[in-house]
Scaffold this active site. Sequence first.
Site: not given
Ligand code: AMP
Length: 176
Positions: A63, A100
């Site tokens: 994205r 996770e």
């Molecule tokens: P993180 O590494 O936990 O910050 O997760 C970020 C990645 O996961 C990004 O590439 C987001 O597109 C996706 N992501 C995580 N949580 C969500 C959410 N609640 N809604 C949409 N995309 C998410």
Amino acid sequence: MDKNKEKLIRSLRNIPDFPIPGVQFKDVTTLFKDPECLQLLSDMMYEMYKDKGITKVIGIESRGFIMGPILATRLNAGFIPIRKPGKLPAEVIEESYSKEYGTDAIQIHKDALNENDVVVLHDDLLATGGTMKAACNLVRKLSPKKVYVNFIIELKELHGIDIFDKDTEVETILSI
Ligand code: AMP
């Protein structure tokens, strides 16, 4: 809040329990399909970075591949993809990170950057920050002059922003 941000928040779609129960998935495709929202995002991101001397915008798969190149063209900068293993065809460097459940890895072409580059890393959403932190570590191996970080959305309650060190300037358009 300013009316442009209100418009973006109103247009963002929330999908409960996707992809697994308990997750409130923020669906940015509803921002991209609305011409006014797409233009607002482009303008807001351009305003954030127009005076920073950015030479490369780096998008995180997948994205980050939508607004990343749009911002790059506005800034007259190049665009670099960070991808999952096995996708980039030339010589790569890799960074692993824990999720996770288990671990994941991301890659960038070894010749993507040099020490004169000023880069902004972009992804759609900051949750825990694990993905972007790994992307920062990966990019720093190529010794760019300066690294900025940008998201469209920050999920405030997860405090993902705290994972970044003080030298990393993190900007988000919407904090929700
Ligand atoms: P993180 O590494 O936990 O910050 O997760 C970020 C990645 O996961 C990004 O590439 C987001 O597109 C996706 N992501 C995580 N949580 C969500 C959410 N609640 N809604 C949409 N995309 C998410």
